[in-house]
Design a protein around this motif. Structure first.
Motif, mmCIF file in Angstrom:
data_model
loop_
_atom_site.group_PDB
_atom_site.id
_atom_site.type_symbol
_atom_site.label_atom_id
_atom_site.label_comp_id
_atom_site.label_asym_id
_atom_site.label_seq_id
_atom_site.Cartn_x
_atom_site.Cartn_y
_atom_site.Cartn_z
ATOM 1 N N GLY A 95 43.485 49.969 32.469
ATOM 2 C CA GLY A 95 43.479 48.891 31.487
ATOM 3 C C GLY A 95 44.512 47.819 31.815
ATOM 4 N N ILE A 96 45.718 48.254 32.181
ATOM 5 C CA ILE A 96 46.772 47.309 32.569
ATOM 6 C C ILE A 96 46.349 46.531 33.811
ATOM 7 C CG2 ILE A 96 49.126 47.145 33.478
ATOM 8 C CD1 ILE A 96 49.812 49.519 31.594
ATOM 9 N N GLN A 97 45.740 47.229 34.734
ATOM 10 C CA GLN A 97 45.267 46.590 35.967
ATOM 11 C C GLN A 97 44.275 45.470 35.654
ATOM 12 O OE1 GLN A 97 43.012 49.302 38.341
ATOM 13 N NE2 GLN A 97 42.440 47.767 39.832
ATOM 14 N N HIS A 98 43.321 45.733 34.801
ATOM 15 C CA HIS A 98 42.307 44.724 34.484
ATOM 16 C C HIS A 98 42.890 43.584 33.644
ATOM 17 C CE1 HIS A 98 39.094 46.658 36.532
ATOM 18 N NE2 HIS A 98 39.335 47.796 35.910
ATOM 19 N N LEU A 99 43.848 43.893 32.793
ATOM 20 C CA LEU A 99 44.537 42.830 32.057
ATOM 21 C C LEU A 99 45.319 41.925 33.010
ATOM 22 C CD1 LEU A 99 45.804 44.738 28.891
ATOM 23 C CD2 LEU A 99 44.024 42.967 28.991
ATOM 24 N N CYS A 100 45.956 42.533 34.003
ATOM 25 C CA CYS A 100 46.677 41.746 35.020
ATOM 26 C C CYS A 100 45.710 40.887 35.830
ATOM 27 C CB CYS A 100 47.467 42.663 35.946
ATOM 28 S SG CYS A 100 48.916 43.414 35.182
ATOM 29 N N LEU A 101 44.569 41.447 36.198
ATOM 30 C CA LEU A 101 43.571 40.672 36.940
ATOM 31 C C LEU A 101 43.046 39.511 36.106
ATOM 32 C CD1 LEU A 101 41.519 43.459 38.753
ATOM 33 C CD2 LEU A 101 42.696 41.541 39.839
ATOM 34 N N MET A 102 42.833 39.750 34.826
ATOM 35 C CA MET A 102 42.359 38.666 33.959
ATOM 36 C C MET A 102 43.428 37.589 33.800
ATOM 37 S SD MET A 102 40.238 40.998 31.224
ATOM 38 C CE MET A 102 40.275 39.798 29.947
ATOM 39 N N THR A 103 44.686 37.994 33.706
ATOM 40 C CA THR A 103 45.781 37.025 33.629
ATOM 41 C C THR A 103 45.856 36.210 34.911
ATOM 42 O OG1 THR A 103 47.015 38.518 32.179
ATOM 43 C CG2 THR A 103 48.269 36.766 33.261
ATOM 44 N N PHE A 104 45.740 36.886 36.046
ATOM 45 C CA PHE A 104 45.725 36.199 37.341
ATOM 46 C C PHE A 104 44.582 35.190 37.393
ATOM 47 C CE2 PHE A 104 43.669 36.140 41.542
ATOM 48 C CZ PHE A 104 44.657 35.490 42.275
ATOM 49 N N ALA A 105 43.407 35.596 36.952
ATOM 50 C CA ALA A 105 42.236 34.718 36.983
ATOM 51 C C ALA A 105 42.452 33.484 36.107
ATOM 52 C CB ALA A 105 40.993 35.480 36.536
ATOM 53 N N VAL A 106 43.057 33.671 34.942
ATOM 54 C CA VAL A 106 43.334 32.541 34.053
ATOM 55 C C VAL A 106 44.317 31.583 34.717
ATOM 56 C CG1 VAL A 106 44.422 31.879 31.861
ATOM 57 C CG2 VAL A 106 42.751 33.737 31.920
ATOM 58 N N MET A 107 45.348 32.113 35.364
ATOM 59 C CA MET A 107 46.339 31.258 36.034
ATOM 60 C C MET A 107 45.711 30.482 37.197
ATOM 61 S SD MET A 107 48.990 31.359 34.374
ATOM 62 C CE MET A 107 49.435 32.261 32.948
ATOM 63 N N VAL A 108 44.873 31.150 37.975
ATOM 64 C CA VAL A 108 44.174 30.467 39.071
ATOM 65 C C VAL A 108 43.270 29.378 38.504
ATOM 66 C CG1 VAL A 108 42.427 30.753 40.888
ATOM 67 C CG2 VAL A 108 44.295 32.391 40.702
ATOM 68 N N PHE A 109 42.566 29.708 37.438
ATOM 69 C CA PHE A 109 41.670 28.741 36.799
ATOM 70 C C PHE A 109 42.441 27.493 36.356
ATOM 71 C CE2 PHE A 109 39.625 26.880 33.083
ATOM 72 C CZ PHE A 109 38.322 26.726 33.530
ATOM 73 N N ILE A 110 43.530 27.695 35.649
ATOM 74 C CA ILE A 110 44.310 26.562 35.129
ATOM 75 C C ILE A 110 44.887 25.731 36.273
ATOM 76 C CG2 ILE A 110 46.416 25.945 33.863
ATOM 77 C CD1 ILE A 110 45.820 28.400 32.042
ATOM 78 N N GLY A 111 45.506 26.394 37.235
ATOM 79 C CA GLY A 111 46.124 25.685 38.352
ATOM 80 C C GLY A 111 45.123 24.938 39.208
ATOM 81 N N CYS A 112 44.027 25.592 39.543
ATOM 82 C CA CYS A 112 43.028 24.955 40.405
ATOM 83 C C CYS A 112 42.254 23.866 39.673
ATOM 84 C CB CYS A 112 42.091 26.007 40.994
ATOM 85 S SG CYS A 112 42.895 27.010 42.254
ATOM 86 N N LEU A 113 42.010 24.053 38.390
ATOM 87 C CA LEU A 113 41.340 23.006 37.621
ATOM 88 C C LEU A 113 42.209 21.750 37.564
ATOM 89 C CD1 LEU A 113 38.759 22.418 36.032
ATOM 90 C CD2 LEU A 113 39.967 23.165 33.978
ATOM 91 N N ASP A 114 43.495 21.945 37.373
ATOM 92 C CA ASP A 114 44.420 20.814 37.364
ATOM 93 C C ASP A 114 44.440 20.119 38.729
ATOM 94 O OD1 ASP A 114 46.455 19.132 36.202
ATOM 95 O OD2 ASP A 114 47.926 20.256 37.390
ATOM 96 N N MET A 115 44.495 20.893 39.801
ATOM 97 C CA MET A 115 44.485 20.312 41.151
ATOM 98 C C MET A 115 43.163 19.612 41.445
ATOM 99 S SD MET A 115 47.363 20.533 42.672
ATOM 100 C CE MET A 115 46.872 20.120 44.318
ATOM 101 N N ALA A 116 42.067 20.177 40.978
ATOM 102 C CA ALA A 116 40.759 19.551 41.198
ATOM 103 C C ALA A 116 40.701 18.191 40.508
ATOM 104 C CB ALA A 116 39.640 20.459 40.700
ATOM 105 N N LYS A 117 41.191 18.136 39.273
ATOM 106 C CA LYS A 117 41.206 16.864 38.547
ATOM 107 C C LYS A 117 42.090 15.841 39.248
ATOM 108 C CE LYS A 117 40.570 18.885 33.955
ATOM 109 N NZ LYS A 117 41.259 19.182 32.678
ATOM 110 N N THR A 118 43.242 16.299 39.720
ATOM 111 C CA THR A 118 44.209 15.411 40.364
ATOM 112 C C THR A 118 43.693 14.849 41.686
ATOM 113 O OG1 THR A 118 46.005 16.698 39.379
ATOM 114 C CG2 THR A 118 46.588 15.262 41.208
#
Length: 159
Positions: free
Chosen positions: A92-115
């Motif tokens: 469960g912790i592993q999948h929560l960490c993966l989901m957190t990682f995915a959210v961070m990648v999403f936010i960072g890459c979406l910002d870079m894509a817009k920029t």
């Protein structure tokens, strides 16, 4: 749980086709480039930027596919020594960490894509933001696949 499994099955098949096709195209592109460079002394300049985009697709979609299959890197030797309840908690912790990682990648890459969307990839003329859109898609897939695994843990626990 089928409300998430069916769309994820479809998404898994699409990612598999796209990643596999990208790998095949990358191989052909590299062979073409090598032949043109060393046999005909005429190196094509478009190969490198296309190859870079294909490598990003293969790496990011491949990572998402491994999350769905449950084949990502883990500390199995430690987890196997835990009690069954401890193993479920660790998963469960592993999948929560993966989901957190995915959210961070999403936010960072979406910002870079817009920029960088107004900038162009040299030679190809495509928007530079395209490089960052690929991880955005992959991060959504990683989050969905991890969420499916997390739900499966709770369904097993309740039975």
């Amino acid at each position: 749980m089928s409300f998430l499994k069916r769309p994820n099955d479809f998404l898994f098949r699409v990612l598999t086709v796209v990643a596999s096709t990208s790998l095949a195209v990358l191989c052909l592109l590299v062979i073409y480039s090598v032949v043109m460079r060393y046999v005909f002394s005429d190196a094509p300049d478009f190969v490198e930027p296309i190859a870079l985009l294909l490598v990003i697709v293969i790496a990011m979609f491949g990572a998402a596919l491994k999350v769905r299959e449950g084949g990502h890197i883990g500390l199995d030797s430690l987890v196997k020594k835990l009690s069954p309840k401890g193993q479920v908690i660790a998963a469960g912790i592993q999948h929560l960490c993966l989901m957190t990682f995915a959210v961070m990648v999403f936010i960072g890459c979406l910002d870079m894509a817009k920029t960088t969307m107004e900038d162009r990839i040299p030679i190809l003329g495509l928007p530079e933001g395209l490089r960052y859109c690929i991880p955005v898609v992959a991060s959504v897939c990683i989050a969905m696949f991890s969420f499916e695994h997390l739900l499966a843990l709770f369904v097993k626990k309740q039975k």
